[in-house]
Design an enzyme around this catalytic site. Structure first.
Site, PDB file in Angstrom:
ATOM      1  N   ASP A   1       1.608   7.482  -2.400  1.00  0.00           N
ATOM      2  CA  ASP A   1       1.492   9.021  -2.732  1.00  0.00           C
ATOM      3  C   ASP A   1       0.345   9.354  -1.637  1.00  0.00           C
ATOM      4  OD1 ASP A   1       3.410   9.463  -4.680  1.00  0.00           O
ATOM      5  OD2 ASP A   1       1.674   9.361  -6.421  1.00  0.00           O
TER       6      ASP A   1
HETATM    7  C1  GLC Z   1       1.145   6.119  -8.784  1.00  0.00           C
HETATM    8  C2  GLC Z   1       2.153   6.810  -8.648  1.00  0.00           C
HETATM    9  C3  GLC Z   1       3.382   6.255  -8.224  1.00  0.00           C
HETATM   10  C4  GLC Z   1       2.828   5.875  -6.739  1.00  0.00           C
HETATM   11  C5  GLC Z   1       1.578   5.088  -6.759  1.00  0.00           C
HETATM   12  C6  GLC Z   1       0.793   4.894  -5.662  1.00  0.00           C
HETATM   13  O1  GLC Z   1       1.174   5.147  -9.439  1.00  0.00           O
HETATM   14  O2  GLC Z   1       2.865   7.267 -10.133  1.00  0.00           O
HETATM   15  O3  GLC Z   1       4.495   7.055  -8.162  1.00  0.00           O
HETATM   16  O4  GLC Z   1       3.960   5.224  -6.148  1.00  0.00           O
HETATM   17  O5  GLC Z   1       0.641   5.930  -7.561  1.00  0.00           O
HETATM   18  O6  GLC Z   1       0.550   5.859  -4.803  1.00  0.00           O
END
Ligand code: GLC
Length: 811
Positions: free
Chosen positions: A501
């Site tokens: 993210d």
């Molecule tokens: C969190 C989010 C997930 C994402 C991960 C890495 O766990 O819920 O969707 O892939 O972070 O950023």
């Protein structure tokens, strides 16, 4: 370039032969499947979940937590104050008051926090039982949601209070329950106080506390199976001025107000009197729930007045979990692996399937809703045990897809309202993530391998932007979206982010690309090629196989950096995650996924994984990247918002660590796979005060070596770590994985293991698997019901066969 302190400070994680790790706060009771917490002052609230994805809630080891029905934002029952002092309040409380001395306490320790003579909390699958004793009175509260009731018009939870007078004299006690109701719209409850505090009120009718508004039929309630002496419905009346939940005035005086709350804050406090002779025990059941048909409440109370019905409800809950957990069971030489796989890893997987990343001790249930990529991955850890629920989830997720093939990033389960998640904060950047739709392909294919329910492909699912088509058309659209959104190298554009993210490299130039998404795409089209092969659709199988080869070639031509794969290309087309960079020279994900996506040729795969291990390894699992950013960096944005060593910025992101376990096993490196598995395993940690989180479930992240709190775990329960650790261990270390033609059994176990036993249900057949090592090598031979076979795929038995015995010899 190795992380400073990465190999210095922490004690080594004990090898699997070691005795179960000592934890000063509790231990696992393998006989009852419970995690037993023996002190209330755990470093963080150690949580459990009640319910099964419908009505339910979270509950801590001191009864903190809250309740909701299907959607914690849009159908909230009670409140919880995250991040407050005192911590972990409010919750589901019962105060006990001695009518002779006026002294009061709570068996759950909170909220009074008086030192107890004895305390124990037992978290089991779907229930929590907390016992406290003081001055000769022993009290136990068992909390659970009867499994059959959650789909009824009036779902509720039970708090079964049992009080025993263990002393030699008669005792007269008063009990006061406490639950703090909020407005069903939990966001308005926090943000629009002027409105919500005027419209919510409480009253008592027929000894039931009802919390209502004039705008909706929705009624929250608290009742008991024994008629109360009185009640208090208003929080300020209950607590009194200048006081808090530790010493509310109603408990101090022992006098309920017998008044509701015309506005303000409604609570559920029922008062009962217990007169207990020496040795006497009394039971009282509270019921708390929410309904749009308040007339049903009386019926529910009447039902649970019969103690036999309460017991049967608990037995039904346990039977449901017995059935769920019986579909995969194992006995390995690694006791903690055995314990995790048989119970808590599976409990966590089921919980993530229910709640995605929506509501936990870290996620407030107000914000994110269910994540598309998250829930798709969550099905992977539960599809063996609850394929129907996985199917339903997938169908709902496909409805989030647009006709062009990308999908909403998240959705609220009751309203169905979807959205682009964090991307909405940057309207000039892409409003799609490059991975959401591809996870749906991977998860749907995993479902099909498990069930062979190819009818799913013909089911119709709507498009978010109107119309609808078959699941097959949705799968193809997902592939087409990625193909249509590629950058200068021919790699997928990064979008707002890929799996990470915080890796926000795509600011609209169209040049930012994600080699990692390319690898996920490779996995997805390989899965589709295999599916088409199974369906006898040769031309399509060839097309998907060709797409795999083309994309793998692009990755190998553009993203190989000499000893590992690059992580991304930024908005100006410059590589990220390559040697010589000041920050993020290497990132874990493209290394593991070069193996998982069958992208790397063998020597590159070996080298990439070795580089990741050497440069990112820590005793608590591999870091996501190294070196971390130390301040804002406009090339990646989000990642650099974290301090060095935190979360995606060089933390140990356990979800990605699970892929390291899997990649190592896929390469046949059994010792490495098991080493990484144990590095990440909470039960193996012996430093509870440093680790802080629950020892029985995986956290999302652990602070990395660059962080002052290296080793501290955060964001437990709702993480993709659960599903992927289960898949990594069961499919790839133990090697038991579904394929279209049968169950493959190809273990990759350490040389020191003598073998293991497992029971795996697959398409209605129970496979009893006995693996024995008969030599130091990796040759595997299978004997199925006494007959040797010359493959590691156990073919499906003929109709009517319900159990198959498989002997596996490794030499
Ligand atoms: C969190 C989010 C997930 C994402 C991960 C890495 O766990 O819920 O969707 O892939 O972070 O950023």
């Amino acid at each position: 370039m190795r992380a400073p302190g990465a190999d210095a400070e922490p004690e080594p994680v004990p090898a699997f032969e070691a005795a179960p790790a000592a934890n000063p706060y509790g231990h696992l009771d393998t006989a009852t499947r419970e995690f037993v917490i023996t002190r209330p002052d755990t470093p963080t609230p150690w949580l459990n979940y009640l319910g099964q994805g419908g009505y339910g809630g979270v509950i801590s080891n001191t009864a903190g937590g809250f309740s909701f029905d299907r959607d914690p934002r849009n159908r909230r029952v009670t409140r919880y104050r995250y991040n407050s002092i005192p911590a972990d309040q409010p919750g589901r409380y019962v105060y006990l008051r001695d009518q002779e001395t006026g002294e009061s306490w709570s068996p759950t320790w909170q909220p009074v926090r008086r030192r107890l003579d004895a305390y124990e909390c037992r978290h089991g699958p779907g229930y929590t039982r907390i016992c406290g004793a003081l001055g000769g009175i022993e009290a136990t509260i068992l909390y659970f949601v009867p499994p059959g009731d959650q789909d009824e018009p009036c779902p509720c939870e039970l708090w079964v209070l049992r009080v025993r007078n263990a002393g030699a004299t008669r005792r007269r006690l008063r009990t006061f329950s406490y639950a703090e109701f909020g407005f069903v719209d939990a966001v308005s409850d926090q943000q629009n106080l002027d409105w919500s505090q005027h419209i919510v009120s409480s009253r008592s009718e027929d000894d039931v506390i009802l919390v209502t508004t004039r705008v909706r039929p929705t009624t929250s309630f608290l009742a008991s199976t024994v008629p109360p002496l009185g009640f208090t419905g208003d929080r300020e009346d209950f607590v009194g001025r200048g006081r808090d939940l530790a010493s509310p005035v109603v408990v101090e005086t022992g006098q309920p107000t017998n008044a509701g709350s015309p506005r303000g804050n409604s609570v559920g406090s029922l008062c009962h009197e217990l007169d207990l002779g020496p040795g006497e025990v009394r039971q009282l059941v509270y019921l708390m729930g929410v309904t749009d048909q308040p007339a049903e409440i009386a019926r529910v109370i009447a039902r649970y007045r019969d103690p036999g019905v309460v017991e049967a409800a608990l037995a039904a809950l346990q039977a449901d979990w017995d059935a769920y957990l019986s579909r995969f069971r194992v006995d390995t030489p690694d006791h903690e692996m055995t314990a995790m796989l048989n119970v808590w890893n599976q409990v966590q997987c089921r919980t993530t399937l229910h709640w995605s990343r929506f509501v936990s001790g870290y996620e407030t249930g107000l914000g994110r809703g269910m994540g598309t990529r998250d829930s798709a991955q969550d099905t992977l850890g539960a599809v063996h045990a609850d394929p129907d629920r996985a199917r339903q989830t997938l169908l709902r997720l496909w409805e989030l897809q647009f006709r062009d093939g990308h999908a909403w990033h998240q959705v609220f389960p009751l309203s169905g309202e979807g959205g682009p998640g964090l991307a909405a904060e940057h309207p000039d950047w892409p409003q799609w993530f490059s991975d959401d739709h591809l996870w749906l392909v991977v998860a749907s294919c995993a479902y099909l391998r498990e069930t062979d329910d190819v009818a799913l492909l013909d089911e119709r699912a709507g498009w978010t932007d109107g119309g609808g088509d078959t699941v097959w058309a949705h799968l193809v659209a997902a592939v087409e979206f990625t193909l249509a959104h590629r950058g200068p190298h021919g790699l997928p554009r990064s979008g707002f982010a890929d799996w990470d993210d915080t890796l926000n490299v795509d600011h609209g130039s169209g040049r930012a690309e994600s080699p990692w998404t390319a690898m996920l795409f490779c996995r997805a089209v390989l899965d589709l090629a295999e599916l088409c092969q199974h369906l006898g659709r040769g031309a399509e199988a060839t097309r998907f196989g060709g797409l795999h080869a083309d994309m793998a070639a692009v990755v190998n031509a553009s993203a190989w950096d000499g000893a590992w794969y690059a992580r991304a290309f930024d908005d100006e087309g410059r590589p990220i995650g390559v040697a010589g960079e000041a920050h993020q020279e290497i990132n874990l994900n493209p290394q593991t996924w070069s193996v998982i996506g069958h992208v790397a040729p063998p020597e590159r795969a070996e080298l990439a994984i070795r580089s990741a291990d050497e440069l990112l390894g820590t005793p608590f699992g591999p870091m996501l990247l190294w070196p971390p950013y130390d301040g804002w960096d406009g090339r990646v944005c989000g990642t650099s918002s974290y301090p060095p060593g935190a979360k995606e910025n060089g933390g140990i992101f356990c979800h990605a660590g699970a892929w390291m376990v899997m990649a190592a096993a896929m390469l046949g490196r059994a010792d490495d796979a098991c080493r990484h598995y144990r590095e990440l395993m909470p039960l193996a940690r012996t430093d509870a005060d440093r680790y802080r989180s629950e020892p029985y479930v995986y956290p999302q992240n652990v602070c990395g070596p660059a962080h002052p709190q290296f080793g501290l775990a955060r964001n437990s329960w709702l993480t993709g770590t659960a599903a992927w650790m289960f898949v990594a261990a069961t499919h790839w270390i133990l090697g038991i994985r579904p394929e279209y033609e049968g169950l493959r059994i190809a273990p990759v176990i350490p040389a020191a293991w003598t073998g293991f036993r497992a029971r795996r249900e697959f398409r209605g057949v129970a496979y009893e698997i006995d693996v024995r090592r008969d030599g130091p090598g990796t040759d595997i031979s299978l004997v199925v019901d006494g007959r040797p076979i010359d493959t590691t795929v156990v073919p499906l038995p003929g109709p009517g066969t319900t159990s198959v015995a498989v002997e596996v010899i490794i030499r």
